[in-house]
Write an enzyme that holds these catalytic residues in place. Structure first.
Site, mmCIF file in Angstrom:
data_model
loop_
_atom_site.group_PDB
_atom_site.id
_atom_site.type_symbol
_atom_site.label_atom_id
_atom_site.label_comp_id
_atom_site.label_asym_id
_atom_site.label_seq_id
_atom_site.Cartn_x
_atom_site.Cartn_y
_atom_site.Cartn_z
ATOM 1 N N HIS A 1 0.911 -1.101 -0.153
ATOM 2 C CA HIS A 1 0.061 -0.050 0.078
ATOM 3 C C HIS A 1 0.890 1.129 0.004
ATOM 4 O O HIS A 1 2.155 1.104 0.484
ATOM 5 C CB HIS A 1 -0.853 -0.097 1.199
ATOM 6 C CG HIS A 1 -1.858 0.864 1.277
ATOM 7 N ND1 HIS A 1 -1.660 2.096 1.676
ATOM 8 C CD2 HIS A 1 -3.168 0.969 1.273
ATOM 9 C CE1 HIS A 1 -2.776 3.033 1.834
ATOM 10 N NE2 HIS A 1 -3.722 2.102 1.543
ATOM 11 N N GLN B 143 -4.458 -4.605 6.680
ATOM 12 C CA GLN B 143 -5.388 -5.655 5.747
ATOM 13 C C GLN B 143 -5.789 -6.826 6.746
ATOM 14 O O GLN B 143 -6.939 -7.370 6.505
ATOM 15 C CB GLN B 143 -4.714 -5.898 4.327
ATOM 16 C CG GLN B 143 -5.662 -5.891 3.498
ATOM 17 C CD GLN B 143 -6.785 -4.884 3.433
ATOM 18 O OE1 GLN B 143 -6.539 -3.655 3.192
ATOM 19 N NE2 GLN B 143 -7.980 -5.039 3.901
ATOM 20 N N LYS C 293 -10.260 -0.843 10.275
ATOM 21 C CA LYS C 293 -10.244 -2.094 9.611
ATOM 22 C C LYS C 293 -10.540 -3.265 10.140
ATOM 23 O O LYS C 293 -10.703 -4.430 9.619
ATOM 24 C CB LYS C 293 -8.956 -2.147 8.798
ATOM 25 C CG LYS C 293 -8.647 -1.067 7.741
ATOM 26 C CD LYS C 293 -7.918 -1.321 6.317
ATOM 27 C CE LYS C 293 -7.906 0.000 5.934
ATOM 28 N NZ LYS C 293 -7.251 -0.033 4.543
ATOM 29 N N CYS D 177 -4.679 2.529 -3.506
ATOM 30 C CA CYS D 177 -3.642 3.059 -2.984
ATOM 31 C C CYS D 177 -2.308 2.163 -3.320
ATOM 32 O O CYS D 177 -1.467 2.059 -2.342
ATOM 33 C CB CYS D 177 -3.581 3.334 -1.543
ATOM 34 S SG CYS D 177 -4.944 4.789 -1.223
ATOM 35 N N ASP E 92 3.149 -4.442 7.857
ATOM 36 C CA ASP E 92 1.912 -3.884 7.794
ATOM 37 C C ASP E 92 0.595 -4.549 7.800
ATOM 38 O O ASP E 92 0.377 -5.413 7.157
ATOM 39 C CB ASP E 92 1.704 -3.015 6.557
ATOM 40 C CG ASP E 92 0.442 -2.306 6.310
ATOM 41 O OD1 ASP E 92 -0.474 -2.166 7.048
ATOM 42 O OD2 ASP E 92 0.491 -1.595 5.211
#
Lengths: 407, 141
Positions: free
Chosen positions: A121, A200, A223, A363, A197
């Site tokens: 991302h 997600q 999220k 993104c 990260d």
């Protein structure tokens, strides 16, 4: 029709109860909120509200306790170790920027390298890129394999000049997972730090910093069915000790009048300003909700829906499902394109039929470039989705095929 | 099939059979409009003779709204005095921005009425009009 994939959690989500015709398949953008999160927000606003770390009366003490309890809950939820420290930020994006500006900037020297992947991302790409360019270091982007995945052997060439490996746990476009532990082992072998990260993955997959063996993980509350405006950075205390604050001001300083101000101890040093009490409590409530649901059960449910949707879509005329043959793909996301029809048109018609999907570059422009497309349609699943959502998605795409006369 | 909403038959016809779409001829004045956020990318070309748009074409790629709008624009502007075309571009810009109501700027763009209700599609509608407006305004200056 697909096999029955009823969701035992659907009735926990007020927005779905209020809108029974809504097929919300955009959870990768932001996930709907369960009653437990709404109630936790209401409770803290109406019963436990007060200043944090600033008052000597009961309401202030309750607020401080609630905020710190939320920190502990999330530390456990993310698999934090004893020598890790959890910092509240505004978002995963801010967490990554904090690490880039506050930590990486001070450890990189010209000629060093930072490795990311094509799947990242923009939030796990641009912060590192900016610091590398400023310092004269190299940002290396590990390319996609032919099956649109990344595997650990692509990190066999890591070397001691690599100071950081920053990877996503799950691609927010393709839904493929990365072998985080294997990559981390290779990175540590050459002395590089590993940042994951998890934005997600967090809503439907176990996040376990200790088992992964990584040095830091970032995530956003919204999220994982928490509120917007709050995220976390969970990292080794030793890394955060060397991290300069992005923001200076109230709450983060022990001695402001000294020529060289003395920052407060962690985590306060990195949490300038009045903390986000409501956000922290609601994020912790979301973590508790997912833990009670059983994160492994959630993961299985979401994987089954993802698999079902991608198989059904792939049968439709003119539809190309991305990463269809990838081995680790069913992590809540199906991206696809329809011959001759722009993703915005697919998204618009689906929306008019009550099916909420995302259309765009998500993104991830470096990934779009690698895939040779400008945009995709993305359907993303969460624990509250069921087979009626898959059916509605397929039906909506069939409708687009009819409207545009796709051959 | 659909005469209301965004995907009206007229709009889809302009998307499937865009008017004046193809390579721009040498000597045409050109202006590009692109939106990297969605990949829409078109180029408008005009030939002006005595402050009148003698010929107008476009090429490029985009969503149905973007392509249909560009197609409608070429039909509406071909043969028009350049200053009238600038006025029409500005009228379309404000008509789209208002999302509903107002006077339809030109009968040939009425089928965009459904699309302008959606703010997320405004850039798609206006990409070609803004390019044409830049081209004509710069030329007039």
């Amino acid at each position: 029709m697909v096999e029955s994939l009823a969701s035992p959690w659907r009735h926990d989500f007020p927005q779905l109860l209020e809108n029974p015709q809504l097929h919300y398949l955009d959870s990768a953008a932001t996930a709907l909120k369960p009653s437990a999160v709404v109630e936790a927000s209401r409770r803290v606003l109406s019963e436990d509200y007060g200043p944090i770390h600033r008052g000597l009366y009961p309401a202030a003490e309750r607020a401080t306790d609630a905020y710190e309890a939320a920190r502990s809950t999330l530390h456990r939820f993310l698999g934090g170790r004893e020598d890790d420290c959890l910092v509240f930020t505004r978002s995963a994006t801010e967490s990554l920027n904090l690490l880039a500006e506050g930590w990486l900037q001070s450890v990189l020297v010209p000629g060093d390298e930072v490795w990311v992947t094509t799947l990242e991302h923009h939030a796990n790409y641009l912060p590192w890129k900016r610091v590398c360019e400023r310092v004269g270091a190299t940002l290396r982007v590990v390319p996609l394999n032919t099956d649109q995945t990344i595997d650990a052997t692509q990190f066999d060439d890591l070397h001691p000049r690599v100071k950081l490996v920053a990877i996503t746990a799950v691609s927010n476009v393709l839904g493929v997972a990365l072998p985080v532990s294997e990559i981390a082992a290779r990175a540590h072998a050459v002395g590089a730090l590993v940042v994951v990260d998890a934005a997600q993955a967090i809503g439907h997959q176990r996040i376990d910093l200790a088992t992964w063996g990584c040095d830091a993980v970032v995530a956003s509350a919204h999220k994982m069915s928490g509120p917007t405006g709050i995220g976390v950075l969970l990292a080794r205390r030793s890394v955060l000790e060397c991290t300069e604050p992005l923001l200076v001001g109230g709450g983060m300083v022990d001695l402001a009048t000294a020529e060289q101000p003395v920052w407060a101890a962690l985590p306060s040093k990195l949490e300038a300003g009045s903390p986000n009490l409501v956000g922290a409590v609601a994020m912790a409530a979301a973590a508790d909700y997912l833990s009670d649901a059983g994160i492994d059960r959630v993961e299985s449910h979401v994987a089954a829906l993802t698999h079902s949707a991608s198989e059904a879509l792939a049968q439709l005329r003119g539809v190309s499902v991305l990463a269809l043959d990838a081995p680790e793909r069913d992590h809540g996301i199906v991206s696809f394109n329809l011959d001759g029809v722009h993703p915005h048109d697919v998204g618009q018609i689906a929306g008019e039929l009550g099916v909420a999907v995302r259309a765009g570059h998500h993104c991830c422009q470096p990934l779009m470039q690698a895939l040779g497309v400008d945009a995709t349609v993305r359907a993303s699943f969460a624990l509250y989705n069921d087979d009626t959502d898959v059916d509605a998605l397929v039906s909506a795409v069939e409708n687009v095929i009819d409207v545009f006369g796709v051959r | 099939m659909m005469d209301k909403g965004l995907y009206r038959e007229v709009l889809l016809d302009h998307f499937r059979n865009p008017r004046n779409k193809g390579s721009l001829e040498e000597g045409m004045q050109r202006e590009r409009g692109s939106n990297p956020r969605c990949g829409d990318d078109i180029e408008v070309g005009v030939v002006q003779v005595e402050s009148r748009i003698e010929q107008i074409r476009f090429h490029g790629r985009g969503c149905s709204v973007c392509i249909a709008s560009a197609s409608m624009m070429t039909e509406a502007c071909e043969g028009a005095p350049s200053d009238s075309a600038i006025s029409l571009c500005n009228h379309v810009e404000s008509w789209v921005g208002s999302r509903e109501g107002g006077t339809v700027p030109h009968p040939g763009v009425e089928a965009l009425d459904g699309a302008r209700a959606h703010a997320a599609r405004h850039t798609c509608i206006l990409l070609s009009w803004r390019a044409l407006c830049r081209l004509l305004t710069a030329d007039a200056a």
